[in-house]
Design a protein around this motif. Structure first.
Motif, short mmCIF file in Angstrom:
data_model
loop_
_atom_site.label_atom_id
_atom_site.label_comp_id
_atom_site.label_asym_id
_atom_site.label_seq_id
_atom_site.Cartn_x
_atom_site.Cartn_y
_atom_site.Cartn_z
N LYS A 13 0.86 -1.17 0.00
CA LYS A 13 0.00 0.00 0.00
C LYS A 13 0.89 1.22 0.00
N GLU A 14 0.89 1.92 -1.09
CA GLU A 14 1.74 3.10 -1.21
C GLU A 14 1.08 4.27 -0.50
N GLU A 15 1.84 4.93 0.36
CA GLU A 15 1.33 6.12 1.04
C GLU A 15 1.64 7.33 0.16
N LYS A 16 0.62 8.08 -0.20
CA LYS A 16 0.82 9.25 -1.05
C LYS A 16 0.60 10.51 -0.22
N PRO A 17 1.47 11.49 -0.38
CA PRO A 17 1.26 12.75 0.33
C PRO A 17 -0.06 13.38 -0.08
N SER A 18 -0.68 14.09 0.81
CA SER A 18 -1.94 14.76 0.53
C SER A 18 -1.78 15.68 -0.68
N GLY A 19 -2.74 15.63 -1.58
CA GLY A 19 -2.69 16.44 -2.79
C GLY A 19 -2.08 15.75 -3.99
N TYR A 20 -1.55 14.53 -3.78
CA TYR A 20 -0.92 13.78 -4.88
C TYR A 20 -1.66 12.48 -5.17
N GLU A 21 -2.94 12.39 -4.83
CA GLU A 21 -3.72 11.20 -5.10
C GLU A 21 -3.94 11.07 -6.62
N TYR A 22 -4.21 9.86 -7.06
CA TYR A 22 -4.49 9.64 -8.47
C TYR A 22 -5.54 8.54 -8.59
N VAL A 23 -6.16 8.47 -9.75
CA VAL A 23 -7.13 7.42 -10.04
C VAL A 23 -6.51 6.53 -11.11
N GLN A 24 -6.36 5.23 -10.80
CA GLN A 24 -5.78 4.28 -11.76
C GLN A 24 -6.72 4.12 -12.94
N SER A 25 -6.16 4.10 -14.14
CA SER A 25 -6.94 3.85 -15.34
C SER A 25 -6.27 2.77 -16.15
N THR A 26 -6.88 2.38 -17.25
CA THR A 26 -6.29 1.38 -18.12
C THR A 26 -5.23 2.00 -19.04
N LYS A 27 -5.09 3.32 -18.99
CA LYS A 27 -4.10 4.03 -19.81
C LYS A 27 -2.93 4.45 -18.92
N GLN A 28 -1.73 3.98 -19.25
CA GLN A 28 -0.56 4.30 -18.45
C GLN A 28 0.59 4.67 -19.36
N GLY A 29 1.56 5.37 -18.83
CA GLY A 29 2.77 5.69 -19.56
C GLY A 29 3.97 5.43 -18.67
N PHE A 30 5.03 4.87 -19.23
CA PHE A 30 6.26 4.61 -18.48
C PHE A 30 7.43 5.13 -19.29
N TYR A 31 8.40 5.69 -18.61
CA TYR A 31 9.57 6.23 -19.28
C TYR A 31 10.82 5.63 -18.65
N PHE A 32 11.76 5.20 -19.48
CA PHE A 32 13.02 4.64 -19.02
C PHE A 32 14.13 5.55 -19.52
N VAL A 33 14.86 6.16 -18.59
CA VAL A 33 15.92 7.11 -18.93
C VAL A 33 17.24 6.42 -18.69
N GLU A 34 18.06 6.32 -19.77
CA GLU A 34 19.35 5.64 -19.65
C GLU A 34 20.39 6.55 -18.98
N SER A 35 20.42 7.83 -19.36
CA SER A 35 21.37 8.76 -18.73
C SER A 35 20.87 10.18 -18.91
N ILE A 36 21.37 11.05 -18.01
CA ILE A 36 21.01 12.47 -18.07
C ILE A 36 22.32 13.26 -18.00
N GLU A 37 22.48 14.20 -18.89
CA GLU A 37 23.68 15.04 -18.89
C GLU A 37 23.32 16.41 -18.37
N GLY A 38 24.15 16.93 -17.48
CA GLY A 38 23.94 18.27 -16.93
C GLY A 38 24.30 19.35 -17.93
N ILE A 39 23.74 20.51 -17.73
CA ILE A 39 24.03 21.63 -18.65
C ILE A 39 25.08 22.51 -18.03
#
Length: 199
Positions: free
Chosen positions: A173-199
């Motif tokens: 059971k994930e505890e979410k801070p107040s104001g960050y609740e969400y409703v699960q749907s059948t539509k999801q997105g996931f992102y996989f980041v291999e590396s990030i370079e600083g500016i």
């Protein structure tokens, strides 16, 4: 018993009763269940309590999105364990996991077909295979009762390796801070980041 939150729940069944009709399997939810979706099929419950749609029976091999109005428990009675045989087509397959326990992704997939799987998605989690046996992402194990989108590069047949099976941990059971609740749907997105370079 499968614990469901309000909204869309990604589930699967490792045991089913002989009468595996949608209306029988979901009967313990009563009118709280409004719909069920699987790969290539769906049904909704009308106000009269009748299920209508192309999905008429629940299968052991498939995964499902069960939609309920309020949190509830789906109880399955007089169920028999399911077989552990899967036929995947190339592309995304919505499948089950055939046990009440859990198993590491790499351990559960047989070595001879693991290289054909490029990614796996479930409710709130995903993983990609960068190289054979090298999985990255928030999803680390298969769990009984959950449904999985398994992306296959080939048409394959297999059975999960259940030799390293462990008991499912207590429901997370994930505890979410107040104001960050969400409703699960059948539509999801996931992102996989291999590396990030600083500016």
């Amino acid at each position: 018993n499968l614990e469901l939150h309000s909204g869309a729940n990604s589930v699967s069944f490792y045991a089913l009763p002989e009468n595996n009709s949608v209306s029988n399997v979901l009967s313990s939810l009563g009118e709280n269940a409004t719909g069920v979706i699987t790969e290539g099929g769906a049904s909704i419950q009308t106000e009269s309590g009748t299920w209508v749609g192309s999905l008429t029976e629940i299968s052991c091999e498939k995964g499902y999105w069960v939609i309920v109005d309020n949190s509830d428990t789906l109880n399955i009675y007089d169920a028999s364990n399911c077989d552990n045989e899967y036929d995947l087509h190339s592309g995304a397959n919505l499948i089950s996991f055939p046990s009440s326990g859990s198993a590491d992704i790499s351990d559960a997939l047989p070595d001879d077909i693991e290289g054909s799987i490029s990614g796996i998605i479930t409710e709130g989690g995903a993983t990609n295979q960068l190289s054979p046996g090298n999985w990255v992402g928030s999803l680390t194990e298969f769990q009984g009762g959950k449904g999985y989108w398994v992306v296959s590069d080939d048409d394959i047949s297999f059975s999960f390796d259940l030799s390293t099976l462990s008991r499912s941990s207590m429901a997370y059971k994930e505890e979410k801070p107040s104001g960050y609740e969400y409703v699960q749907s059948t539509k999801q997105g996931f992102y996989f980041v291999e590396s990030i370079e600083g500016i």
